[in-house]
Design an enzyme around this catalytic site. Structure first.
Site, mmCIF file in Angstrom:
data_model
loop_
_atom_site.group_PDB
_atom_site.id
_atom_site.type_symbol
_atom_site.label_atom_id
_atom_site.label_comp_id
_atom_site.label_asym_id
_atom_site.label_seq_id
_atom_site.Cartn_x
_atom_site.Cartn_y
_atom_site.Cartn_z
ATOM 1 N N GLN A 83 43.396 43.964 38.352
ATOM 2 C CA GLN A 83 44.363 43.774 37.266
ATOM 3 C C GLN A 83 44.414 44.958 36.299
ATOM 4 O O GLN A 83 45.270 45.016 35.421
ATOM 5 C CB GLN A 83 43.988 42.513 36.463
ATOM 6 N N GLY A 139 40.633 38.701 31.036
ATOM 7 C CA GLY A 139 39.968 38.438 32.301
ATOM 8 C C GLY A 139 39.258 37.115 32.452
ATOM 9 O O GLY A 139 39.321 36.494 33.507
ATOM 10 N N ALA A 140 38.530 36.652 31.437
ATOM 11 C CA ALA A 140 37.725 35.437 31.574
ATOM 12 C C ALA A 140 38.634 34.211 31.619
ATOM 13 O O ALA A 140 39.370 33.953 30.671
ATOM 14 C CB ALA A 140 36.741 35.339 30.417
ATOM 15 N N ARG A 155 52.895 40.602 35.811
ATOM 16 C CA ARG A 155 53.139 39.693 34.690
ATOM 17 C C ARG A 155 51.899 39.522 33.811
ATOM 18 O O ARG A 155 52.007 39.258 32.621
ATOM 19 C CB ARG A 155 53.703 38.364 35.172
ATOM 20 N N LYS A 200 54.070 29.589 42.931
ATOM 21 C CA LYS A 200 53.242 30.688 43.429
ATOM 22 C C LYS A 200 52.084 30.079 44.212
ATOM 23 O O LYS A 200 51.426 29.152 43.725
ATOM 24 C CB LYS A 200 52.716 31.548 42.280
ATOM 25 N N ASP A 224 33.510 50.610 32.471
ATOM 26 C CA ASP A 224 33.141 49.663 33.524
ATOM 27 C C ASP A 224 31.621 49.704 33.639
ATOM 28 O O ASP A 224 31.009 50.747 33.374
ATOM 29 C CB ASP A 224 33.796 50.064 34.853
#
Length: 329
Positions: free
Chosen positions: A138, A225-226, A110, A67, A159
């Protein structure tokens, strides 16, 4: 060679398909049956950009691939995506390129699916309330993955920009209308996680996005996320209080994720406090959730074998359904 766009992939590959592909990938990785070299990062100072090359090989599928993800912030000024990506799939028997597909959507798919795999394996079967922190690129697949594996009554979305959360919720109500789940925007993080059975964070925050001491017994938490040593979306309380902690890859998480690097450096937790990899649960080598009171925690930073196995399964389905554009070179 087959060219597959985002829309082509959507025609043949569901979130459920992606979750099963990711389970397969995690099993293969934890069994030591894949080759995953370190990714290559090339800085492009002239454009303030960077290109990353992420390869992997899976012998049992006779598949290899790479990728290519670039980060070019100045692309926004040119009306182009700032993070373009493509996935190149090769035949493991001949070395020939069999497909090139949209790498941005593949990554979203994924990454949502690996959280879905963890949620399916580790969360309580009777889970009814979930929370999603973050509404970036995402977020949509993260939301779908949770409601794909559990019959959820409600998903709360938080958020730091509440207007953005509201816009995201309205969009998701349309996009995920096939599911019978109420999706709502909430203004306070503490309100969001009250009585929540599943909590998923997908942010690039450098400070925790919720108070881990408020997580109820029996909940399952996903940290998605992190992905750098400086980012920390999960606080040290939840990392310490979780009864069982699992990773997509132990090597990747402990090298890259501030969620764990920071508390380990402070001596709050150590490597011995972590259960192992989700693939080991799939293989039956370690236990998963054993009772309804356990708090389980899953952390993912991603690994190229997820891309290759998912891309391979997408390619197979596209060929079966005669989807995509064939190109002779």
């Amino acid at each position: 060679m087959l060219i597959l766009t985002r829309e082509d992939i959507k025609k043949v590959f569901t979130m459920k398909d992606a979750i099963e592909a990711d389970k397969e990938a995690l099993r293969i990785y934890s069994a030591g049956k894949s080759v995953v070299p370190l990714r290559v990062n090339i800085d492009i100072p002239k454009e303030q950009g960077q290109s990353l090359f992420m390869p992997a090989y899976v012998e049992e599928l006779d598949a290899t691939g790479i990728k290519i993800v670039s980060v070019f912030p100045k692309n926004i000024e040119k009306g182009k995506p700032s993070v373009p990506a493509k996935m190149i799939l090769l035949d493991g028997k001949t070395g020939e390129v069999t497909a090139i597909m949209d790498g941005t959507y593949l990554t979203q798919l994924r990454t949502g699916a690996v959280q879905g795999a963890a949620t399916d394996i580790l969360s309580r079967k009777d889970a009814k309330i979930a929370v999603l922190f973050g509404t970036g690129g995402q977020a949509a697949t993260q939301l779908e993955a949770m409601i794909c594996v559990r019959d959820l009554e409600e998903v709360r979305v938080f958020d730091i920009n509440n207007e953005r959360a509201k816009e995201f919720v309205e969009e998701m109500k349309k996009e995920l209308s096939q599911y019978n789940t109420k999706i709502v925007a909430v203004e306070e993080a503490a309100e969001a996680i009250k009585d929540a059975d599943i909590i998923t964070a997908v942010t690039t925050s450098r400070r925790p996005v919720f108070d881990g001491s408020l997580v109820k017994k029996g909940a399952h938490v996903n940290g998605v996320g992190a992905y750098t040593p400086e980012m920390q979306e999960l606080d040290e309380t939840i990392v310490k209080n979780a009864d069982k902690v699992y990773f997509d890859t132990e090597e990747g998480v402990l090298a890259e994720a501030g969620d764990f690097i920071i508390p380990m450096e402070k001596g709050i937790v150590s490597k011995e406090d972590f259960k192992g990899e989700l693939g080991q649960v799939i293989l039956g080598e370690i236990s998963g959730r054993e009772d309804d009171e356990e708090i389980t925690l899953f952390k993912t930073v991603g690994v190229a074998v997820l891309d290759v196995v998912t891309a391979y399964n997408i390619y197979k389905k596209a060929i079966e359904n005669n989807i995509g554009q064939h190109v002779e070179l």
